[in-house]
Structures are given as structure tokens and as C-alpha cells.
Design a protein around this motif. Sequence first.
Motif: not given
Length: 132
Positions: A5, A32, A38, A86
Motif C-alpha cells: 500500500p 493499493d 486496506m 492490505d
Amino acid sequence: SPEYPIISNPSPANGEIDVSISLSDLSFTLIDYEDDLMDYTVTMIPDVIGGPQSGIDIANGTTINIPITSTLDLNTIYVWIVNVTDGTHWTNTSFYFTTISNSPVEILDHFSWARKPATVSDALLVWLGDIV
């Protein structure tokens, strides 16, 4: 493109100086490239956000706002750290800003000579890097 991310568009900008003590929130955008949801946690030193602030299942491209819940002090360095995952990859990024000084003498000195707050901030980040 990276699998981890990305924390983009931090506000205040990293290293920003002369930030108003009436600042109402921190903000950043989570990205992402794999389009994964996330989770994030934000911590701040000194803490003016009421402890760690977290969110889960945040979509790619979402801008997060973290309200400032305590009064900011003049001429102070604030560091905020964003941890994002993530579910597979982690990103841990720290940002800092320095609030404005209300003293005309210090402001004049600030523009006339070296940018002292930046030097202090850099030293603090080096110190923080050893303990975070």
C-alpha cells in the motif's frame, strides 16, 4: 507497480513549517495497485488525536481524515506515523510538521538565518528512527 500500500497526499505535507495551531485534521490517501482493501492505524507524537486511530476495509483511493482533538502548541514539532496493510504487505511511513511561532522576533530570525525548525525536525526524525 508496487504490491504494498502507498500513503499519498499527506496533509500537512511532510516537513511543512509554520503550520497553523488551528489545524483541524490530518489527511492522507490510501492507494493499493492490487486494489486490495486496506487497514490503517495512525499514531501521533505528541498525541493530539486521542490515541491511535484505526480503520478497516478501506478501498483503494480513499482519503482518510484524522481529527485533531487537542490544542496544538506553538513552535512545536509533531510526528505522525501511518501503518497500513492490505492483509499481505505492510507500509509504515512517518511524517512531521512544525507549528508556527507567534513571536515576531523568532519569525524574523527564522527568515533571516538558517531554517532552524527543519534542523530540529531532522534531528528528531533520526532519533525517532532509532526507537520506532
